[in-house]
Design a protein around this motif. Sequence first.
Motif, mmCIF file in Angstrom:
data_model
loop_
_atom_site.group_PDB
_atom_site.id
_atom_site.type_symbol
_atom_site.label_atom_id
_atom_site.label_comp_id
_atom_site.label_asym_id
_atom_site.label_seq_id
_atom_site.Cartn_x
_atom_site.Cartn_y
_atom_site.Cartn_z
ATOM 1 N N LYS A 61 0.809 -1.214 0.000
ATOM 2 C CA LYS A 61 0.000 0.000 0.000
ATOM 3 C C LYS A 61 0.846 1.269 0.000
ATOM 4 C CE LYS A 61 -4.352 -1.329 2.147
ATOM 5 N NZ LYS A 61 -5.249 -1.018 3.280
ATOM 6 N N CYS A 62 2.075 1.169 0.446
ATOM 7 C CA CYS A 62 2.938 2.346 0.554
ATOM 8 C C CYS A 62 3.277 2.880 -0.831
ATOM 9 C CB CYS A 62 4.210 2.009 1.317
ATOM 10 S SG CYS A 62 5.291 3.434 1.543
ATOM 11 N N VAL A 63 3.021 4.178 -1.049
ATOM 12 C CA VAL A 63 3.290 4.816 -2.333
ATOM 13 C C VAL A 63 4.466 5.785 -2.232
ATOM 14 C CG1 VAL A 63 0.936 4.536 -3.167
ATOM 15 C CG2 VAL A 63 1.556 6.594 -1.888
ATOM 16 N N CYS A 65 5.118 8.468 -0.330
ATOM 17 C CA CYS A 65 4.751 9.887 -0.354
ATOM 18 C C CYS A 65 5.523 10.684 0.688
ATOM 19 C CB CYS A 65 3.251 10.048 -0.135
ATOM 20 S SG CYS A 65 2.676 9.509 1.477
ATOM 21 N N ASN A 84 7.725 2.231 -10.076
ATOM 22 C CA ASN A 84 7.236 0.943 -10.551
ATOM 23 C C ASN A 84 7.430 0.871 -12.057
ATOM 24 O OD1 ASN A 84 6.181 -0.577 -8.359
ATOM 25 N ND2 ASN A 84 4.532 0.912 -8.177
ATOM 26 N N SER A 91 3.791 -1.776 -5.905
ATOM 27 C CA SER A 91 2.580 -1.165 -5.358
ATOM 28 C C SER A 91 1.668 -0.786 -6.514
ATOM 29 C CB SER A 91 2.921 0.070 -4.520
ATOM 30 O OG SER A 91 3.344 1.127 -5.343
ATOM 31 N N SER A 92 0.462 -0.379 -6.192
ATOM 32 C CA SER A 92 -0.502 -0.054 -7.238
ATOM 33 C C SER A 92 -0.312 1.353 -7.789
ATOM 34 C CB SER A 92 -1.926 -0.220 -6.697
ATOM 35 O OG SER A 92 -2.088 0.588 -5.547
ATOM 36 N N ALA A 93 0.545 2.164 -7.180
ATOM 37 C CA ALA A 93 0.777 3.538 -7.635
ATOM 38 C C ALA A 93 2.006 3.593 -8.543
ATOM 39 C CB ALA A 93 0.961 4.448 -6.428
ATOM 40 N N ASP A 94 2.410 4.815 -8.885
ATOM 41 C CA ASP A 94 3.576 4.995 -9.743
ATOM 42 C C ASP A 94 4.884 4.713 -9.011
ATOM 43 O OD1 ASP A 94 1.937 5.758 -11.790
ATOM 44 O OD2 ASP A 94 2.137 7.911 -11.395
ATOM 45 N N ARG A 95 4.900 4.971 -7.694
ATOM 46 C CA ARG A 95 6.115 4.768 -6.918
ATOM 47 C C ARG A 95 5.865 3.778 -5.790
ATOM 48 N NH1 ARG A 95 8.577 10.204 -4.863
ATOM 49 N NH2 ARG A 95 6.673 10.136 -3.674
ATOM 50 N N TYR A 96 6.952 3.282 -5.251
ATOM 51 C CA TYR A 96 6.890 2.417 -4.079
ATOM 52 C C TYR A 96 8.102 2.709 -3.203
ATOM 53 C CZ TYR A 96 10.500 -0.594 -6.110
ATOM 54 O OH TYR A 96 11.667 -1.085 -6.624
ATOM 55 N N THR A 119 -2.839 6.347 2.542
ATOM 56 C CA THR A 119 -3.281 5.052 2.012
ATOM 57 C C THR A 119 -3.440 3.995 3.097
ATOM 58 O OG1 THR A 119 -0.994 4.379 1.602
ATOM 59 C CG2 THR A 119 -2.151 5.487 -0.206
#
Length: 165
Positions: A61-63, A65, A84, A91-96, A119
């Motif tokens: 879950k960690c993006v 941020c 990513n 993760s499901s976002a652009d970054r992890y 998140t």
Amino acid sequence: MSIIRNVAAIAKGMSITLGEAFQPTQVENYPDGKGPMRGAQFEQRFRGKHQLQRDENGLEKCVACFLCAAACPSNCIYIEAADNTSETRISSADRYAKTYNIDYNRCIFCGYCVEACPTDAITHGHGFELASLNATTMVMRKEDLLVPVSTGLPGSAKEELEVLA
């Protein structure tokens, strides 16, 4: 008159102390209880060792941020972000968070990091046996904080996580 009052106060305190000295000891059943917590009972609001959560697909879950690190008053959270790629999705976002460390030598368990996370990636768990004689073992890495992958994941997410491991 004040001397008599002082002696009376001391006598009252000593009588309470002597009365409690001969009462049976009441202790928690912590070390000898059953189960993983061995008799320990936790309140809902207990703040133990942090956990990095996963989403329903098993991705982190960690993006990255950095809001948790910015909110931390003791400056004990260190994060390095990475992007990513289409081949590897962490993760499901652009970054992890490529690196996510919490230094428990400095952590005061205030909960500001949990409140700041948009998140709900970081939460307080119920881990309470964190003491160590070696200060270097008190820095928890991302691998130590991540919640294990649940067995109820969809097949593609499981395979993807096995490839990453």
